[in-house]
Motif scaffolding. Structure first.
Motif, PDB file in Angstrom:
ATOM      1  N   ARG A  39      36.781  39.176  36.183  1.00 11.58           N
ATOM      2  CA  ARG A  39      36.132  37.864  36.123  1.00 11.58           C
ATOM      3  C   ARG A  39      35.091  37.464  35.117  1.00 11.58           C
ATOM      4  NH1 ARG A  39      40.057  34.345  38.380  1.00 11.58           N
ATOM      5  NH2 ARG A  39      40.156  34.350  40.495  1.00 11.58           N
ATOM      6  N   GLY A 202      43.425  34.964  41.442  1.00 12.23           N
ATOM      7  CA  GLY A 202      42.781  36.138  40.837  1.00 12.23           C
ATOM      8  C   GLY A 202      43.880  37.121  40.442  1.00 12.23           C
ATOM      9  N   ASN A 264      36.452  31.303  43.611  1.00 11.14           N
ATOM     10  CA  ASN A 264      37.682  32.035  43.237  1.00 11.14           C
ATOM     11  C   ASN A 264      37.509  33.598  43.954  1.00 11.14           C
ATOM     12  OD1 ASN A 264      38.820  30.034  41.161  1.00 11.14           O
ATOM     13  ND2 ASN A 264      36.501  30.086  40.919  1.00 11.14           N
ATOM     14  N   ALA A 323      33.090  32.102  40.713  1.00  6.24           N
ATOM     15  CA  ALA A 323      33.717  33.322  41.049  1.00  6.24           C
ATOM     16  C   ALA A 323      32.606  34.617  40.786  1.00  6.24           C
ATOM     17  CB  ALA A 323      34.762  33.564  39.823  1.00  6.24           C
ATOM     18  N   THR A 391      30.487  30.299  36.588  1.00  5.31           N
ATOM     19  CA  THR A 391      30.475  31.813  36.683  1.00  5.31           C
ATOM     20  C   THR A 391      29.581  32.305  35.593  1.00  5.31           C
ATOM     21  OG1 THR A 391      32.702  31.561  37.726  1.00  5.31           O
ATOM     22  CG2 THR A 391      32.124  33.671  36.462  1.00  5.31           C
TER      23      THR A 391
END
Length: 438
Positions: A39, A202, A264, A323, A391
């Motif tokens: 991520r 994901g 996320n 995330a 993020t």
């Protein structure tokens, strides 16, 4: 399955997951939110443009109009894979003259020249549960080979066969669909699935995918009775990616959801065991065994002195709008709320995911009181950032993070020490790092 010993079933599933080798990423591929399993939105693209001008066309290869209207501009991050660009939006720029009403739309464009190729429409339905579906599709899909998974504005999880579109021989075909409202009993916050990069799916683990369901707080028929109406509905589900069948589910936040589930999920492997890390709507980051759903550890992002869990309040405890990112064995995530609720107390944390149990910084020691947790997995935290919806991006030991106030911070990934900050002229941006190797 009852005839197969549990340990053997787990071993077979783990072996299948380890043998599943995804197609290597190219610099121009971004097949999921955050680009890859970590991520961490860092691109290896060489010589990226450092500036561009939409009016003059400088460094603009092509453009496409998507979405329109107050509160309805698309916030989905575009996904690029196998020569196609996918983005969630609404129907503010109809491509089909026969469908002009409010709807959630997943659009696809050709990467080389921006030609519109396909759209999936989720028309608005009647009833308070669907009252805000006009906002559009705000999730980013997951693409693996000729398969695509995404969540719609109607709280559905869909799997599409996009092979025909990739080959130029036809349109995508729906392989399966799971209606999270009808089949799982969730109640999306305030009748909508919109409001952030939520429900992005994901990276898969073998034949499994993981979805945060967007269960949350909503109102009653009189628009006054605001509460979590489906506390027993799952907040996280594990599905067989080939069939859509639910493998396991978790509803840990229960009635303590502050507003909704907007984070996320992240898949990591620690000491040979796969974990799905879920930022959940009660402000806790939880890790579950990827195969069985067993809770491994949990981390409270809020200090114990945080305000009560009240939805739609600038004083309430924080939750997640982003995330978690994996970098050199550690997790990085910040807390926040909707940007319209303004600035407030928040924090960015670095966490060691190798621990077990409650690894929060503090343990509860009476109402609104905390005491040090000897089992804490927190490596460091940074309070100055306040609330964040972004993020983080990490490269060369540097964490780039943005607060809702529009200030960019650069921190040391190991210590959390601040190197520098920069006040942006506008609002918050999602940091994306490109490595200029030219």
């Amino acid at each position: 399955m009852n005839s197969i010993p549990r340990f053997l079933f787990a071993a077979l599933a783990l072996a299948a997951a380890l043998l599943a080798t995804p197609r290597p990423l190219f610099a121009d591929d971004w097949p999921m939110f955050g680009r890859d399993h970590s991520r961490n939105p860092v691109s290896p693209e060489k010589n990226p443009p450092l500036d561009w001008n939409d009016k003059t066309g400088k460094n603009i290869k092509w453009r496409a109009e998507v979405g329109c209207g107050q509160f309805s501009a698309p916030v989905s991050s575009p996904i690029v894979a196998n020569g196609l660009v996918w983005i969630g939006t609404n129907n503010g720029q109809p491509r089909d003259a026969s469908i002009t009403g409010e709807a959630g739309v997943l659009m696809c464009f050709r990467e080389s020249d921006g030609k519109f190729l396909y759209q999936h429409i989720s028309p608005q339905q009647k009833g308070p549960t669907y009252s805000w579906t006009w906002v559009g599709i705000n999730s980013s899909p997951l693409v693996e080979g000729d398969r695509l998974w995404f969540t719609t504005s109607l709280a559905e999880i869909l799997c599409l066969d996009i092979g025909p579109l990739q080959q130029g021989s036809g349109t995508p075909q729906e392989l399966w669909k799971l209606d999270m409202i009808k089949d799982l009993g969730i109640s999306p916050p305030f009748g909508r699935m919109g409001g952030g990069p939520l429900c992005s799916i994901g990276a898969s683990y073998g034949d499994l995918i993981y979805v945060i369901t967007a269960n949350g707080v909503t109102w009653g028929p009189d628009y006054k009775d605001i509460r979590v109406r489906a506390p027993d509905a799952p907040d996280l589900v594990c599905l067989n990616k080939n069939t859509g069948k639910v493998v396991w589910r978790d509803s840990s936040p229960g009635k303590d959801i502050i507003r909704g589930e907007y984070g996320n999920p992240l898949i990591i492997e620690v000491n040979g065991r796969a974990q799905v890390v879920a930022p959940q709507g009660d402000g806790w980051l939880r890790s579950f065994d990827a195969l069985t759903g067993e809770l491994i550890w949990k981390f409270d992002i809020n200090p114990k002195s945080a305000g009560q869990h009240r939805a739609w309040s600038s004083e309430s405890a924080d939750y997640f709008m982003s995330a978690p990112v994996l970098y050199e064995g550690k997790l990085y995530i910040g807390s926040g709320q909707y940007v319209e609720l303004g600035e407030g107390t928040g924090r960015l944390c670095c966490i060691d995911p190798s621990r077990r149990g409650d690894i929060s910084l503090e343990l509860e020691d009476g109402p609104g009181q905390g005491k040090p947790n000897p089992n804490s997995g927190e490596v460091w935290h940074f309070d100055k950032i306040g609330r964040t919806m972004s993020t983080v991006a990490i490269h060369d030991g540097l964490v780039i993070a943005v607060g809702v106030s529009g200030v960019v911070y650069c921190l040391d990934a190991k210590t959390g020490r601040q190197h520098w900050h920069h006040d942006l002229p506008g609002g918050q941006l999602e940091p994306i790092i490109t490595l200029n190797r030219g």
